[in-house]
Design a protein around this motif. Structure first.
Motif, PDB file in Angstrom:
ATOM      1  N   GLU A   1      -3.378  12.353 -16.127  1.00 14.74           N
ATOM      2  CA  GLU A   1      -3.111  11.529 -14.794  1.00 14.74           C
ATOM      3  C   GLU A   1      -2.003  11.979 -14.332  1.00 14.74           C
ATOM      4  O   GLU A   1      -1.119  12.280 -14.848  1.00 14.74           O
ATOM      5  CB  GLU A   1      -3.537   9.929 -15.529  1.00 14.74           C
ATOM      6  CG  GLU A   1      -3.272   9.114 -14.085  1.00 14.74           C
ATOM      7  CD  GLU A   1      -3.763   7.295 -14.710  1.00 14.74           C
ATOM      8  OE1 GLU A   1      -3.255   6.489 -14.491  1.00 14.74           O
ATOM      9  OE2 GLU A   1      -4.276   7.248 -15.434  1.00 14.74           O
TER      10      GLU A   1
ATOM     11  N   LYS B   1      -3.301  16.932  -4.316  1.00 20.82           N
ATOM     12  CA  LYS B   1      -5.097  16.733  -4.251  1.00 20.82           C
ATOM     13  C   LYS B   1      -5.151  17.628  -5.784  1.00 20.82           C
ATOM     14  O   LYS B   1      -5.156  18.604  -6.311  1.00 20.82           O
ATOM     15  CB  LYS B   1      -5.462  17.411  -3.213  1.00 20.82           C
ATOM     16  CG  LYS B   1      -5.602  16.974  -1.678  1.00 20.82           C
ATOM     17  CD  LYS B   1      -6.252  17.210  -0.618  1.00 20.82           C
ATOM     18  CE  LYS B   1      -6.339  16.567   0.555  1.00 20.82           C
ATOM     19  NZ  LYS B   1      -4.764  16.075   0.722  1.00 20.82           N
ATOM     20  N   LYS B   2      -6.301  16.412  -6.297  1.00 22.14           N
ATOM     21  CA  LYS B   2      -6.275  17.417  -8.087  1.00 22.14           C
ATOM     22  C   LYS B   2      -7.555  18.338  -7.678  1.00 22.14           C
ATOM     23  O   LYS B   2      -7.149  19.332  -8.036  1.00 22.14           O
ATOM     24  CB  LYS B   2      -7.783  15.949  -8.322  1.00 22.14           C
ATOM     25  CG  LYS B   2      -8.765  16.608  -9.363  1.00 22.14           C
ATOM     26  CD  LYS B   2      -8.935  15.731  -9.971  1.00 22.14           C
ATOM     27  CE  LYS B   2      -9.441  16.215 -11.058  1.00 22.14           C
ATOM     28  NZ  LYS B   2     -10.755  14.979 -11.592  1.00 22.14           N
TER      29      LYS B   2
ATOM     30  N   LYS C   1       0.330  10.052 -11.519  1.00 16.51           N
ATOM     31  CA  LYS C   1       0.984   8.990 -10.431  1.00 16.51           C
ATOM     32  C   LYS C   1       2.890   8.840 -10.708  1.00 16.51           C
ATOM     33  O   LYS C   1       3.371   8.754 -11.373  1.00 16.51           O
ATOM     34  CB  LYS C   1       0.015   7.886 -10.580  1.00 16.51           C
ATOM     35  CG  LYS C   1       0.778   6.957 -12.052  1.00 16.51           C
ATOM     36  CD  LYS C   1      -0.779   5.266 -11.842  1.00 16.51           C
ATOM     37  CE  LYS C   1       0.013   4.898 -13.320  1.00 16.51           C
ATOM     38  NZ  LYS C   1      -0.873   4.139 -13.078  1.00 16.51           N
ATOM     39  N   GLU C   2       2.707   7.598  -9.536  1.00 14.09           N
ATOM     40  CA  GLU C   2       3.784   7.284  -9.369  1.00 14.09           C
ATOM     41  C   GLU C   2       3.956   6.056  -9.855  1.00 14.09           C
ATOM     42  O   GLU C   2       3.256   5.116 -10.115  1.00 14.09           O
ATOM     43  CB  GLU C   2       4.841   6.692  -7.671  1.00 14.09           C
ATOM     44  CG  GLU C   2       5.606   7.000  -7.164  1.00 14.09           C
ATOM     45  CD  GLU C   2       6.049   5.244  -7.458  1.00 14.09           C
ATOM     46  OE1 GLU C   2       6.571   5.054  -7.861  1.00 14.09           O
ATOM     47  OE2 GLU C   2       5.081   4.231  -7.558  1.00 14.09           O
TER      48      GLU C   2
ATOM     49  N   THR D   1       1.342  -0.777   0.048  1.00 11.35           N
ATOM     50  CA  THR D   1      -0.184   0.062  -0.172  1.00 11.35           C
ATOM     51  C   THR D   1       0.336   1.038   0.285  1.00 11.35           C
ATOM     52  O   THR D   1       2.463   1.571   0.345  1.00 11.35           O
ATOM     53  CB  THR D   1      -0.443  -0.137   0.901  1.00 11.35           C
ATOM     54  OG1 THR D   1      -0.040   0.364   2.822  1.00 11.35           O
ATOM     55  CG2 THR D   1      -1.756  -1.025   1.241  1.00 11.35           C
ATOM     56  N   HIS D   2       0.302   2.405  -0.223  1.00 10.46           N
ATOM     57  CA  HIS D   2       1.004   3.704  -0.582  1.00 10.46           C
ATOM     58  C   HIS D   2       1.094   4.013   1.267  1.00 10.46           C
ATOM     59  O   HIS D   2       0.311   3.514   1.968  1.00 10.46           O
ATOM     60  CB  HIS D   2       0.482   4.364  -1.019  1.00 10.46           C
ATOM     61  CG  HIS D   2       0.472   4.535  -2.691  1.00 10.46           C
ATOM     62  ND1 HIS D   2       1.020   5.235  -3.845  1.00 10.46           N
ATOM     63  CD2 HIS D   2      -0.677   4.219  -3.676  1.00 10.46           C
ATOM     64  CE1 HIS D   2       0.992   4.669  -4.477  1.00 10.46           C
ATOM     65  NE2 HIS D   2       0.299   4.170  -4.438  1.00 10.46           N
TER      66      HIS D   2
ATOM     67  N   TYR E   1      -7.048  10.453 -12.158  1.00  7.23           N
ATOM     68  CA  TYR E   1      -6.116  10.354 -11.138  1.00  7.23           C
ATOM     69  C   TYR E   1      -4.901  11.501 -10.821  1.00  7.23           C
ATOM     70  O   TYR E   1      -4.078  11.320 -11.568  1.00  7.23           O
ATOM     71  CB  TYR E   1      -6.162   9.300 -11.600  1.00  7.23           C
ATOM     72  CG  TYR E   1      -4.794   7.762 -10.393  1.00  7.23           C
ATOM     73  CD1 TYR E   1      -5.738   7.389  -9.826  1.00  7.23           C
ATOM     74  CD2 TYR E   1      -3.057   8.155 -10.420  1.00  7.23           C
ATOM     75  CE1 TYR E   1      -5.141   6.813  -8.131  1.00  7.23           C
ATOM     76  CE2 TYR E   1      -2.941   7.041  -9.085  1.00  7.23           C
ATOM     77  CZ  TYR E   1      -4.226   6.403  -8.093  1.00  7.23           C
ATOM     78  OH  TYR E   1      -3.639   6.061  -7.283  1.00  7.23           O
ATOM     79  N   THR E   2      -4.727  12.115  -9.689  1.00  9.25           N
ATOM     80  CA  THR E   2      -3.673  12.296  -9.171  1.00  9.25           C
ATOM     81  C   THR E   2      -3.299  12.469  -7.947  1.00  9.25           C
ATOM     82  O   THR E   2      -3.504  11.889  -7.054  1.00  9.25           O
ATOM     83  CB  THR E   2      -3.897  13.969  -8.857  1.00  9.25           C
ATOM     84  OG1 THR E   2      -5.117  13.938  -7.947  1.00  9.25           O
ATOM     85  CG2 THR E   2      -4.247  14.237 -10.270  1.00  9.25           C
ATOM     86  N   ASP E   3      -1.559  11.114  -7.637  1.00 11.56           N
ATOM     87  CA  ASP E   3      -1.682  10.540  -6.801  1.00 11.56           C
ATOM     88  C   ASP E   3      -0.150  10.509  -6.272  1.00 11.56           C
ATOM     89  O   ASP E   3       0.648   9.509  -6.778  1.00 11.56           O
ATOM     90  CB  ASP E   3      -1.914   9.161  -6.515  1.00 11.56           C
ATOM     91  CG  ASP E   3      -2.237   8.228  -5.434  1.00 11.56           C
ATOM     92  OD1 ASP E   3      -1.930   9.927  -4.312  1.00 11.56           O
ATOM     93  OD2 ASP E   3      -1.905   7.205  -4.929  1.00 11.56           O
TER      94      ASP E   3
ATOM     95  N   ARG F   1      -0.576  13.562   0.287  1.00 12.03           N
ATOM     96  CA  ARG F   1      -0.531  13.750  -1.010  1.00 12.03           C
ATOM     97  C   ARG F   1      -1.067  14.710  -2.157  1.00 12.03           C
ATOM     98  O   ARG F   1      -1.719  15.831  -1.459  1.00 12.03           O
ATOM     99  CB  ARG F   1      -0.953  12.527  -1.375  1.00 12.03           C
ATOM    100  CG  ARG F   1      -0.833  11.469  -0.971  1.00 12.03           C
ATOM    101  CD  ARG F   1      -0.940  10.156  -1.324  1.00 12.03           C
ATOM    102  NE  ARG F   1      -0.661   9.645  -2.364  1.00 12.03           N
ATOM    103  CZ  ARG F   1       0.807   9.256  -2.547  1.00 12.03           C
ATOM    104  NH1 ARG F   1       1.741   9.067  -1.788  1.00 12.03           N
ATOM    105  NH2 ARG F   1       1.103   8.575  -3.805  1.00 12.03           N
TER     106      ARG F   1
END
Length: 163
Positions: free
Chosen positions: A57, A11-12, A59-60, A2-3, A28-30, A9
């Protein structure tokens, strides 16, 4: 796997408020807030070249940031590549210098780009990810570019050997 929930983080909603229109279509923005300056720099560099820029999007992936956008504009694509390349040496938690830490063979865990302060004791023992010959390089429409830290720019370069 899990992250890590213990660090903030991006946030959008914040991105939409700060950068109107660019993140409206984002699904998705994480990523960690340590990469927020890289996201803002990407948009500031890309938007003048592509006023209709939309990020789909963020992400990592394998310890670095990935930005998905459909922009056909070369300058915007190079700005995206620069932000992604730089993220592999910026702590995703605080934005200080860091490096990609990968779990040892046989361990199931997320690769992370962290400084020593924000890496867990376990992560500090992980090996640094050794980037291969293509590190810092990207290809757009058949032309290769490399990130040049001295000028903070993507520079045209020769095709890497074996490509």
């Amino acid at each position: 796997m899990t992250h890590d929930p213990d660090f903030p983080r991006i946030k959008k909603d914040d991105l939409q408020a700060d950068l109107p229109g660019v993140f409206d279509a984002a699904l998705y923005t994480d990523v960690g807030i340590g990469w927020l300056p890289l996201v803002r720099a990407f948009v500031a560099e890309a938007l003048p070249h592509d006023p209709s820029l939309e990020v789909l999007e963020i992400k990592e992936k394998f310890g670095a940031m990935r930005i998905w956008t459909d922009t056909p504009v070369l300058a915007a694509r190079l700005a995206k590549g620069k932000a992604e390349i730089k993220s592999s040496s910026v702590c995703e938690v605080c934005g200080d210098p860091g490096y990609v830490r990968r779990p040892p063979p046989g361990r199931m865990a997320w690769w992370r780009c962290r400084c020593d302060e924000h890496a867990s004791p376990d992560q500090r023992s992980w090996p640094r990810r050794e980037f291969g010959a293509l590190s810092g390089l990207m290809q757009v429409r058949g032309q290769w570019y490399r990130y040049d830290a001295a000028s903070d720019a993507m520079i045209e370069t020769e095709t890497p050997e074996g490509r």
